[in-house]
Design a protein around this motif. Structure first.
Motif, PDB file in Angstrom:
ATOM      1  N   THR A 164     -15.816  26.049 -24.845  1.00 29.85           N
ATOM      2  CA  THR A 164     -14.642  26.282 -24.008  1.00 29.85           C
ATOM      3  C   THR A 164     -14.633  25.263 -22.875  1.00 29.85           C
ATOM      4  OG1 THR A 164     -13.421  27.929 -22.702  1.00 29.85           O
ATOM      5  CG2 THR A 164     -15.820  27.956 -22.514  1.00 29.85           C
ATOM      6  N   GLN A 165     -13.444  24.934 -22.435  1.00 33.50           N
ATOM      7  CA  GLN A 165     -13.285  23.926 -21.378  1.00 33.50           C
ATOM      8  C   GLN A 165     -12.112  24.295 -20.480  1.00 33.50           C
ATOM      9  OE1 GLN A 165     -13.422  19.421 -21.922  1.00 33.50           O
ATOM     10  NE2 GLN A 165     -11.205  19.709 -21.674  1.00 33.50           N
ATOM     11  N   LEU A 166     -12.312  24.120 -19.180  1.00 37.07           N
ATOM     12  CA  LEU A 166     -11.262  24.309 -18.195  1.00 37.07           C
ATOM     13  C   LEU A 166     -10.958  22.954 -17.576  1.00 37.07           C
ATOM     14  CD1 LEU A 166      -9.657  26.725 -17.012  1.00 37.07           C
ATOM     15  CD2 LEU A 166     -11.252  26.705 -15.091  1.00 37.07           C
ATOM     16  N   GLN A 167      -9.712  22.526 -17.678  1.00 34.47           N
ATOM     17  CA  GLN A 167      -9.310  21.212 -17.142  1.00 34.47           C
ATOM     18  C   GLN A 167      -8.330  21.391 -15.999  1.00 34.47           C
ATOM     19  OE1 GLN A 167      -8.350  17.805 -19.776  1.00 34.47           O
ATOM     20  NE2 GLN A 167      -6.361  17.717 -18.764  1.00 34.47           N
ATOM     21  N   LEU A 168      -8.630  20.750 -14.889  1.00 32.47           N
ATOM     22  CA  LEU A 168      -7.765  20.776 -13.719  1.00 32.47           C
ATOM     23  C   LEU A 168      -7.139  19.404 -13.535  1.00 32.47           C
ATOM     24  CD1 LEU A 168      -6.748  22.290 -11.170  1.00 32.47           C
ATOM     25  CD2 LEU A 168      -8.762  21.386  -9.971  1.00 32.47           C
ATOM     26  N   ASN A 169      -5.819  19.348 -13.496  1.00 31.94           N
ATOM     27  CA  ASN A 169      -5.079  18.102 -13.291  1.00 31.94           C
ATOM     28  C   ASN A 169      -4.595  18.036 -11.850  1.00 31.94           C
ATOM     29  OD1 ASN A 169      -5.159  17.474 -16.182  1.00 31.94           O
ATOM     30  ND2 ASN A 169      -3.638  19.095 -16.400  1.00 31.94           N
ATOM     31  N   TYR A 170      -4.835  16.918 -11.191  1.00 34.58           N
ATOM     32  CA  TYR A 170      -4.423  16.780  -9.782  1.00 34.58           C
ATOM     33  C   TYR A 170      -3.882  15.388  -9.516  1.00 34.58           C
ATOM     34  CZ  TYR A 170      -9.402  15.556  -9.962  1.00 34.58           C
ATOM     35  OH  TYR A 170     -10.624  15.065 -10.333  1.00 34.58           O
ATOM     36  N   ILE A 193      -8.163   8.490 -10.274  1.00 35.27           N
ATOM     37  CA  ILE A 193      -7.413   7.301 -10.669  1.00 35.27           C
ATOM     38  C   ILE A 193      -6.612   6.783  -9.484  1.00 35.27           C
ATOM     39  CG2 ILE A 193      -5.646   6.387 -12.222  1.00 35.27           C
ATOM     40  CD1 ILE A 193      -6.436   8.768 -14.108  1.00 35.27           C
ATOM     41  N   LEU A 194      -6.814   5.526  -9.159  1.00 35.00           N
ATOM     42  CA  LEU A 194      -6.073   4.848  -8.102  1.00 35.00           C
ATOM     43  C   LEU A 194      -5.279   3.726  -8.752  1.00 35.00           C
ATOM     44  CD1 LEU A 194      -5.770   4.765  -4.952  1.00 35.00           C
ATOM     45  CD2 LEU A 194      -7.498   2.969  -4.973  1.00 35.00           C
ATOM     46  N   SER A 251      -7.523  13.584 -21.111  1.00 40.34           N
ATOM     47  CA  SER A 251      -6.721  14.625 -20.472  1.00 40.34           C
ATOM     48  C   SER A 251      -5.555  15.060 -21.350  1.00 40.34           C
ATOM     49  CB  SER A 251      -6.188  14.125 -19.127  1.00 40.34           C
ATOM     50  OG  SER A 251      -5.349  12.992 -19.301  1.00 40.34           O
ATOM     51  N   ASN A 252      -5.179  14.236 -22.339  1.00 36.78           N
ATOM     52  CA  ASN A 252      -4.067  14.570 -23.241  1.00 36.78           C
ATOM     53  C   ASN A 252      -4.530  15.060 -24.604  1.00 36.78           C
ATOM     54  OD1 ASN A 252      -2.039  13.916 -21.445  1.00 36.78           O
ATOM     55  ND2 ASN A 252      -1.904  11.792 -22.112  1.00 36.78           N
ATOM     56  N   ARG A 253      -5.754  14.737 -25.005  1.00 31.69           N
ATOM     57  CA  ARG A 253      -6.217  15.083 -26.344  1.00 31.69           C
ATOM     58  C   ARG A 253      -6.369  16.597 -26.498  1.00 31.69           C
ATOM     59  NH1 ARG A 253     -10.520  12.549 -26.003  1.00 31.69           N
ATOM     60  NH2 ARG A 253     -11.874  14.343 -25.630  1.00 31.69           N
ATOM     61  N   ILE A 254      -6.000  17.131 -27.667  1.00 30.20           N
ATOM     62  CA  ILE A 254      -6.116  18.576 -27.904  1.00 30.20           C
ATOM     63  C   ILE A 254      -7.557  18.966 -28.204  1.00 30.20           C
ATOM     64  CG2 ILE A 254      -5.198  20.539 -29.170  1.00 30.20           C
ATOM     65  CD1 ILE A 254      -2.782  18.852 -29.884  1.00 30.20           C
ATOM     66  N   PRO A 255      -8.241  18.401 -29.228  1.00 30.70           N
ATOM     67  CA  PRO A 255      -9.661  18.725 -29.450  1.00 30.70           C
ATOM     68  C   PRO A 255     -10.514  18.296 -28.255  1.00 30.70           C
ATOM     69  CG  PRO A 255      -8.724  17.674 -31.391  1.00 30.70           C
ATOM     70  CD  PRO A 255      -7.727  17.506 -30.291  1.00 30.70           C
ATOM     71  N   LEU A 256     -11.654  18.932 -28.106  1.00 32.97           N
ATOM     72  CA  LEU A 256     -12.496  18.645 -26.951  1.00 32.97           C
ATOM     73  C   LEU A 256     -13.100  17.246 -26.999  1.00 32.97           C
ATOM     74  CD1 LEU A 256     -14.323  22.068 -26.470  1.00 32.97           C
ATOM     75  CD2 LEU A 256     -12.255  21.210 -25.366  1.00 32.97           C
ATOM     76  N   ASP A 257     -13.417  16.737 -28.194  1.00 34.23           N
ATOM     77  CA  ASP A 257     -14.045  15.419 -28.304  1.00 34.23           C
ATOM     78  C   ASP A 257     -13.315  14.561 -29.332  1.00 34.23           C
ATOM     79  OD1 ASP A 257     -16.192  15.870 -26.475  1.00 34.23           O
ATOM     80  OD2 ASP A 257     -17.191  17.068 -28.015  1.00 34.23           O
ATOM     81  N   TYR A 267       0.814  -1.210   0.000  1.00 30.51           N
ATOM     82  CA  TYR A 267       0.000   0.000   0.000  1.00 30.51           C
ATOM     83  C   TYR A 267       0.851   1.264   0.000  1.00 30.51           C
ATOM     84  CZ  TYR A 267       0.713  -1.073   4.983  1.00 30.51           C
ATOM     85  OH  TYR A 267       1.260  -1.421   6.191  1.00 30.51           O
ATOM     86  N   ASP A 268       2.169   1.142   0.253  1.00 32.51           N
ATOM     87  CA  ASP A 268       3.052   2.302   0.146  1.00 32.51           C
ATOM     88  C   ASP A 268       3.328   2.659  -1.310  1.00 32.51           C
ATOM     89  OD1 ASP A 268       3.327   2.551   2.909  1.00 32.51           O
ATOM     90  OD2 ASP A 268       4.947   1.078   2.975  1.00 32.51           O
ATOM     91  N   ARG A 269       2.980   1.764  -2.236  1.00 26.26           N
ATOM     92  CA  ARG A 269       3.249   1.996  -3.658  1.00 26.26           C
ATOM     93  C   ARG A 269       1.995   2.404  -4.427  1.00 26.26           C
ATOM     94  NH1 ARG A 269       6.275  -2.806  -2.602  1.00 26.26           N
ATOM     95  NH2 ARG A 269       4.648  -4.100  -3.548  1.00 26.26           N
ATOM     96  N   ILE A 270       0.946   2.819  -3.729  1.00 23.04           N
ATOM     97  CA  ILE A 270      -0.292   3.251  -4.370  1.00 23.04           C
ATOM     98  C   ILE A 270      -0.226   4.750  -4.661  1.00 23.04           C
ATOM     99  CG2 ILE A 270      -2.775   3.584  -4.026  1.00 23.04           C
ATOM    100  CD1 ILE A 270      -2.842   1.014  -2.486  1.00 23.04           C
ATOM    101  N   ARG A 271      -0.681   5.143  -5.851  1.00 17.71           N
ATOM    102  CA  ARG A 271      -0.704   6.553  -6.253  1.00 17.71           C
ATOM    103  C   ARG A 271      -2.138   6.968  -6.551  1.00 17.71           C
ATOM    104  NH1 ARG A 271       3.099   3.856  -8.796  1.00 17.71           N
ATOM    105  NH2 ARG A 271       2.000   3.750 -10.795  1.00 17.71           N
ATOM    106  N   LEU A 272      -2.450   8.220  -6.247  1.00 13.92           N
ATOM    107  CA  LEU A 272      -3.776   8.777  -6.470  1.00 13.92           C
ATOM    108  C   LEU A 272      -3.637  10.043  -7.301  1.00 13.92           C
ATOM    109  CD1 LEU A 272      -6.817   8.523  -5.754  1.00 13.92           C
ATOM    110  CD2 LEU A 272      -6.370  10.046  -3.822  1.00 13.92           C
ATOM    111  N   ARG A 273      -4.363  10.114  -8.415  1.00 12.42           N
ATOM    112  CA  ARG A 273      -4.332  11.290  -9.269  1.00 12.42           C
ATOM    113  C   ARG A 273      -5.670  11.377 -10.009  1.00 12.42           C
ATOM    114  NH1 ARG A 273      -3.219   9.903 -14.668  1.00 12.42           N
ATOM    115  NH2 ARG A 273      -2.623   7.715 -14.966  1.00 12.42           N
ATOM    116  N   GLY A 274      -5.828  12.398 -10.856  1.00 17.48           N
ATOM    117  CA  GLY A 274      -7.063  12.529 -11.605  1.00 17.48           C
ATOM    118  C   GLY A 274      -7.149  13.862 -12.320  1.00 17.48           C
ATOM    119  N   TYR A 275      -8.327  14.140 -12.881  1.00 19.78           N
ATOM    120  CA  TYR A 275      -8.556  15.410 -13.562  1.00 19.78           C
ATOM    121  C   TYR A 275     -10.051  15.669 -13.658  1.00 19.78           C
ATOM    122  CZ  TYR A 275      -9.515  12.603 -17.785  1.00 19.78           C
ATOM    123  OH  TYR A 275     -10.024  11.707 -18.692  1.00 19.78           O
TER     124      TYR A 275
END
Length: 463
Positions: A457-463, A142-143, A213-219, A90-98
């Motif tokens: 328009t879209q605002l994306q937050l990466n965490y 994302i876990l 989260s990486n794609r340039i166009p919205l869809d 469990y020390d090797r678990i990472r948590l991220r998202g957007y």
């Protein structure tokens, strides 16, 4: 003698005081014992003084520097730090998202239409329509982590899923849906060859594999995404990435390029084939394969080309309820090419095949041919007063069924999109886009095609 006085005084307390009836002989004996103690103490003091007195100078002897004897390794490690604590899984678990917050506005065109006539709508974004406002396109958490040297896991839910029929057909937002749930088993120490088990992306189409989260166009484009809407299914897939390819992708990632994700250069898999979070409806499986290869063409530029294909039997949902009783042939082949922007880039995909589509004349779903794709140009400015930014232009077209919708309606799409993505800080991405849309609505009950101009328009937050 001054140094001896405390000792003599202390010794005197050890000698019993003379009693009233002591004889001269007893007193003399005590005095002799005291003298003996004093003599021993004097001898000891003389020996100590002789040991500390420097001896007479001897003939000079060349001095040789002698390095101190090192302590045993175990002693040094023990003194330097405590024993290392064994790392738990469990020390090797990472948590991220957007998260993605969007706003769409139809500035001209067929915002509304009479019953039975197509309105300007998109299969990818429910925020394009009449009486719409701000929407959450995605809220992903994302876990992931390593359960050992050869096993890892990945879990991704989405908190921005919408459902219908909650209150007289009203659409409700903000429901939790499972997107990814799989684990990888690595078959070699270098982790070049992996087996993936569970719900994951189906390796068809370069853009389909690329994270939103990486794609340039919205869809994503209609033509490529129609093969695997929502991009995922339950199954088993094998990926292999040669060292040479992995080195190129790592360099592109460090440079800030937008790759298609943590997948292999070669992938082969089998899936249920009904689509994400849907129960399997027949005994057939979806067999799929993908190959992609990056070429270094000089000047630090990379051109990646490849293709993918699948064969499947699928049963779309029908208007009367549930899924149809008859499975339909669903098979495609696609090609892709990406010139990573440095500073100018190019991206294109095309696919051909056949799949389920509603026939208005027969008033039933049949298997029909399909084709379509997109062409995209983009530029990349790595540094500016407003941070890195990427302008882009994309044209897409598609003619074929949309099997994820009820009765697999036919889509006829022609669209031009212009946009720019800013990244003022690493955690924040802001995209502004304009689209000229010409679309058939994904509803077999509505005729014709709708046109219009849409600001997005879209605002994306990466965490």
């Amino acid at each position: 003698m001054k140094q001896l006085f405390p000792a003599i005084l202390a010794t005197s307390f050890l000698v019993a005081p003379p009693a009233a009836g002591q004889t001269v002989q007893e007193l003399q004996r005590q005095i002799d014992e005291l003298k003996a103690v004093i003599a021993e103490m004097k001898a000891a003091q003389a020996a100590n003084a002789a040991a500390t007195t420097p001896s007479a100078p001897a003939a000079p002897v060349p001095q040789v520097a002698v390095a101190p004897k090192p302590a045993p390794p175990s002693t040094q490690l023990a003194a330097a730090s405590p024993p290392a604590k064994r790392e738990k899984w469990y020390d090797r678990i990472r948590l991220r998202g957007y998260s993605q917050l969007r706003l769409n506005e139809i500035i001209s065109g067929d915002r509304t239409a009479p019953a039975g006539i197509a309105r300007l709508r998109s299969v990818h974004d429910s925020g394009i329509g009449d009486d719409t406002g701000f929407t959450f396109r995605r809220i992903r958490l994302i876990l992931q982590g390593d359960l050992g040297e050869r096993v890892s896991f990945y879990l991704q839910p989405d908190f921005a899923t919408a459902v219908t029929s909650q209150s007289v057909g009203e659409r409700r937002e903000g429901f939790l849906q499972l997107r990814d749930a799989y684990f990888d088993a690595f078959l070699d120490p270098d982790k070049r060859f992996r087996l993936r088990f569970g719900q994951s992306k189906v390796p068809f189409g370069w853009e389909n594999m690329q994270s939103s989260s990486n794609r340039i166009p919205l869809d994503r484009s209609d033509a490529i995404n129609s093969g695997v809407p929502s991009e995922r299914d339950i199954g088993v897939v094998a990926y292999y990435t040669p060292t040479h390819v992995d080195d190129i992708w790592e360099r592109l990632t460090e440079d800030g390029q937008k790759l298609f994700g943590n997948y292999g250069a070669f992938g082969v898999g089998v899936y249920n084939g009904q689509g994400i979070n849907r129960e399997e409806a027949n005994d057939a499986v979806m067999a799929v394969a993908l190959a992609t290869w990056p070429f270094e063409i000089g000047g630090g530029r990379v051109l990646e080309v490849g293709g993918s294909a699948y064969t499947n039997r699928v049963q779309p949902e029908v208007r009367t309820g549930g899924v149809g009783a008859e499975p339909f042939t669903d098979e495609r082949i696609g090609l892709h090419a990406i010139l990573y922007p440095a500073p100018l880039g190019f991206q294109a995909e095309w696919n051909w095949g056949r799949g389920p589509e509603y026939d208005r004349t027969l008033r039933a779903i049949t298997t029909k041919p399909l084709h379509g794709g997109y062409v995209q140009a983009m530029a990349r400015v790595k540094a500016s007063p407003v941070g890195p930014f990427m302008p882009y232009a994309r044209w897409q077209t598609y003619r074929g069924g949309w099997k994820a919708a009820v009765n697999a309606p036919r889509l006829e799409t022609d669209e031009i999109e212009l946009g720019i993505e800013f990244q003022p800080v690493p955690a924040l991405e802001w995209t502004i886009a304009y689209a000229r849309m010409d679309r058939a609505e994904a509803d077999e009950r509505r005729m014709g095609r709708a046109e219009g101009d849409v600001f997005r328009t879209q605002l994306q937050l990466n965490y």
